[in-house]
Design an enzyme around this catalytic site. Structure first.
Site, PDB file in Angstrom:
ATOM      1  N   ASN A 404      19.471  41.769  42.723  1.00  0.00           N
ATOM      2  CA  ASN A 404      19.584  43.080  43.385  1.00  0.00           C
ATOM      3  C   ASN A 404      18.773  44.130  42.636  1.00  0.00           C
ATOM      4  O   ASN A 404      18.036  44.909  43.238  1.00  0.00           O
ATOM      5  CB  ASN A 404      21.045  43.539  43.398  1.00  0.00           C
ATOM      6  N   GLU A 439      29.307  37.515  45.699  1.00  0.00           N
ATOM      7  CA  GLU A 439      28.344  36.409  45.654  1.00  0.00           C
ATOM      8  C   GLU A 439      29.053  35.119  45.308  1.00  0.00           C
ATOM      9  O   GLU A 439      28.528  34.238  44.666  1.00  0.00           O
ATOM     10  CB  GLU A 439      27.189  36.744  44.713  1.00  0.00           C
TER      11      GLU A 439
HETATM   12  N1  LIG Z   1      22.851  42.346  47.978  1.00  0.00           N
HETATM   13  C1  LIG Z   1      24.161  42.202  47.870  1.00  0.00           C
HETATM   14  N2  LIG Z   1      24.728  42.277  46.651  1.00  0.00           N
HETATM   15  C2  LIG Z   1      26.059  42.098  46.546  1.00  0.00           C
HETATM   16  C3  LIG Z   1      26.864  41.858  47.688  1.00  0.00           C
HETATM   17  N3  LIG Z   1      28.139  41.717  47.251  1.00  0.00           N
HETATM   18  C4  LIG Z   1      28.132  41.874  45.909  1.00  0.00           C
HETATM   19  N4  LIG Z   1      26.883  42.102  45.469  1.00  0.00           N
HETATM   20  C5  LIG Z   1      26.394  42.339  44.089  1.00  0.00           C
HETATM   21  O1  LIG Z   1      26.550  41.152  43.332  1.00  0.00           O
HETATM   22  C6  LIG Z   1      26.497  41.515  41.967  1.00  0.00           C
HETATM   23  C7  LIG Z   1      27.435  40.644  41.174  1.00  0.00           C
HETATM   24  O2  LIG Z   1      27.161  40.920  39.841  1.00  0.00           O
HETATM   25  P1  LIG Z   1      28.029  40.395  38.625  1.00  0.00           P
HETATM   26  O3  LIG Z   1      29.473  40.241  39.035  1.00  0.00           O
HETATM   27  O4  LIG Z   1      27.739  41.286  37.463  1.00  0.00           O
HETATM   28  O5  LIG Z   1      27.535  38.942  38.365  1.00  0.00           O
HETATM   29  P2  LIG Z   1      26.061  38.320  38.175  1.00  0.00           P
HETATM   30  O6  LIG Z   1      25.005  39.333  37.958  1.00  0.00           O
HETATM   31  O7  LIG Z   1      25.869  37.376  39.324  1.00  0.00           O
HETATM   32  O8  LIG Z   1      26.210  37.523  36.831  1.00  0.00           O
HETATM   33  P3  LIG Z   1      26.969  36.163  36.587  1.00  0.00           P
HETATM   34  O9  LIG Z   1      27.956  35.940  37.725  1.00  0.00           O
HETATM   35  O10 LIG Z   1      27.673  36.385  35.294  1.00  0.00           O
HETATM   36  O11 LIG Z   1      25.923  35.100  36.525  1.00  0.00           O
HETATM   37  C8  LIG Z   1      26.871  42.999  41.896  1.00  0.00           C
HETATM   38  O12 LIG Z   1      25.737  43.696  41.488  1.00  0.00           O
HETATM   39  C9  LIG Z   1      27.224  43.356  43.331  1.00  0.00           C
HETATM   40  O13 LIG Z   1      26.803  44.669  43.633  1.00  0.00           O
HETATM   41  C10 LIG Z   1      26.246  41.806  48.974  1.00  0.00           C
HETATM   42  O14 LIG Z   1      26.864  41.603  50.011  1.00  0.00           O
HETATM   43  N5  LIG Z   1      24.889  41.974  49.000  1.00  0.00           N
END
Ligand SMILES: Nc1nc2c(ncn2[C@@H]2O[C@H](COP(=O)(O)OP(=O)(O)OP(=O)(O)O)[C@@H](O)[C@H]2O)c(=O)[nH]1
Length: 518
Positions: A404, A439
């Site tokens: 993102n 996610e």
């Molecule tokens: N584009 C998008 N981003 C999302 C959505 N739902 C959640 N996110 C983003 O997913 C990200 C999850 O980040 P983190 O929980 O920090 O986890 P990560 O960066 O995947 O790191 P690790 O899980 O530790 O590997 C956050 O920045 C949320 O804003 C969505 O529907 N669309």
């Protein structure tokens, strides 16, 4: 024979001898000087390479130093130097290994710090730069470790002492706000409104992804509630409009039908009186024919009958026209009825779609959490009854935040869609996938023996990691971490979800792109 005959020869010979002695002395001096320099150099090299954790090597080096001081002839030390060289080589290899493990430890400590709740955004950015930027890779390990320690120190200070105007409580609040954002965002993802309301909700979802402050979160929440109310009101209005239109059409139809029935009864009554009158005319003709003596006597009676018949013919024609009108009206009613039937079927289909949509995640088109609850309960009951192996796995996209951050949320959304589709394609018909949160996905694998579940889950992990994502001409590798668990003994669904979640946490901490069982 010797030529030492003349004094000149002797003098010449003496001079040559003296010259040779001088040359020899110079050479001896030079070689002693060079030996001293060499000894000093070797001695310094030994001092410089003296290591503290290898006693044998240190002892050898000291011994060579001592012998260098006492030995005139450096060449005698060559066997010892060769031995030391071998030891130094071995030591170097051990140092390389230690360096690798230090690097690994460094990465893990960095990731641990990254997962600490409530870290301010700037610190997170600095940490990410330290862990992943190419510039950081060129730094020496000591330099990197010192930088990481500084970040740890900053984090500790921020979390325990009031600084930068933010207390530890403020930071925890920020963490809570982030959690609320993610929950609200998740709830919005589950809504599915068309038109302007839908677009505005999508916009709010994107703004929630940008970690807003408390004030903005409150405003966005209010706006969302308002939009949901608007959306629900619109849907209700649309349903009401459809139902009242249907009602009106039906009552018009009913009125038309009522009139048609009245008309057809009136026509039937008129026709029967017409028939009676016709029968009476025929009877009257028969009586006149029977009773008449002559044609002259018959004529006035017959002309009266002819007038009656002409009137009957005219009324019959009128009746036929009204019958024709009635037929047309009935046909029209039938068409109207058919149209209403089609409209109702259409509405029913739309309601069915809405019902299905209530169970689907609008972004990824896999099932949502509500559907997961239902299916999990169903599969759990089947497991209790039949005791066939039932596996639950949690799948989370690695470092999704940085996707993102680097490429924007639209790309993030695209990645989510493709990953969801890919996981779905790896499953069997009887398996189930739902989007659990941002996610994160949950999959249910009923009746899957050990080999099947291992192959399937590894295939999910492997297939995702080989997806050919490309953004702005840059190849982007996406991986997932998987935590999986089997239902056993007296498990309930919550316990198994928790176990899978813990396994997922371990998969993340063991380097990601991993499958871990619990
Ligand atoms: N584009 C998008 N981003 C999302 C959505 N739902 C959640 N996110 C983003 O997913 C990200 C999850 O980040 P983190 O929980 O920090 O986890 P990560 O960066 O995947 O790191 P690790 O899980 O530790 O590997 C956050 O920045 C949320 O804003 C969505 O529907 N669309």
């Amino acid at each position: 024979m010797s030529n030492f005959s003349s004094d000149d020869d002797v003098i010449l010979f003496k001079e040559k001898l003296q010259h040779s002695q001088l040359v020899f002395r110079d050479l001896a001096l030079k070689s002693r000087r060079e030996a001293t320099i060499l000894k000093r150099l070797i001695s310094r090299l030994i001092a410089a390479s003296q290591v503290h954790d290898d006693k044998v090597l240190n002892e050898r080096l000291s011994q060579i130093r001592r012998e260098l001081d006492s030995q005139e002839d450096v060449s005698r030390l060559i066997p010892q130097l060769a031995l030391v060289e071998r030891m130094v080589n071995r030591h170097n290899q051990a140092t390389e290994r230690a360096k690798d493990s230090l690097e690994c430890q460094f990465q893990q400590s960095g990731e641990t710090l990254k997962c600490l709740p409530g870290l301010p955004a700037q610190l997170k950015r600095d940490l990410r730069t330290l862990l992943t930027s190419p510039a950081a890779e060129q730094k020496g390990s000591t330099e990197k470790i010192v930088a990481l320690l500084q970040l740890y120190e900053r984090a500790l200070k921020l979390l325990s002492l009031p600084s930068n105007g933010l207390s530890a409580r403020d930071l925890l609040n920020i963490d809570r706000i982030n959690q609320l954002c993610s929950e609200l965002q998740h709830l919005i993802t589950e809504l599915d409104f068309d038109g302007e309301v839908g677009d505005r909700l999508l916009d709010i979802r994107s703004r929630l992804l940008l970690s807003p402050d408390a004030q903005t979160l409150l405003e966005l929440t209010l706006e969302s509630v308002q939009l949901i109310l608007d959306g629900t009101r619109n849907e209700r209005k649309a349903s009401q409009a459809f139902l009242s239109q249907l009602n009106e059409d039906l009552s018009i139809l009913q009125r038309h039908n009522g009139r048609s029935i009245d008309s057809s009864q009136a026509i039937a009554t008129q026709r029967s009186s017409l028939n009676e009158e016709l029968a009476a005319s025929v009877d009257s003709i028969n009586i006149h024919l029977r009773d008449a003596e002559s044609l002259e006597e018959l004529r006035p009676n017959l002309s009266q009958v002819a007038v009656n018949l002409a009137s009957l013919v005219a009324r019959n024609r009128e009746l036929e026209e009204r019958e024709q009108q009635l037929m047309e009206q009935l046909q029209h009613n039938e068409q109207k009825l058919e149209a209403l039937y089609q409209q109702t079927m259409d509405y029913r289909r739309r309601l069915g779609d809405q019902e299905r949509k209530l169970l689907l995640d609008p972004l990824t088109k896999v099932y949502n959490r509500a559907a997961l609850d239902d299916r999990l309960e169903h599969e759990y009951r089947c497991w209790i009854r039949y005791q066939t192996p039932f596996c639950l796995a949690m799948i989370d996209i690695d470092h999704f935040k940085s996707v993102n951050d680097q490429y924007g949320h639209l790309v993030g959304d695209k990645v989510l869609k493709v990953v969801a589709r890919t996981i779905h394609q790896c499953l069997r018909d009887t398996d189930f996938i739902a989007r659990f949160g941002g996610e994160e996905f949950v999959i249910l694998l009923p009746d899957a023996d050990e080999e099947t579940r291992k192959v399937l889950l590894n295939n999910v992990r492997d297939t995702v990691s080989r997806l050919p994502f490309k953004f702005k001409n840059t190849r982007l590798t996406i991986t997932v971490s998987i935590g999986a668990s089997l239902f056993k003994d007296n498990d309930n669904t919550v316990e198994v979800l928790e176990r899978a979640d813990n396994a997922l946490y371990n998969a993340k901490h063991n380097g990601r792109n991993k499958l871990v069982w619990a």
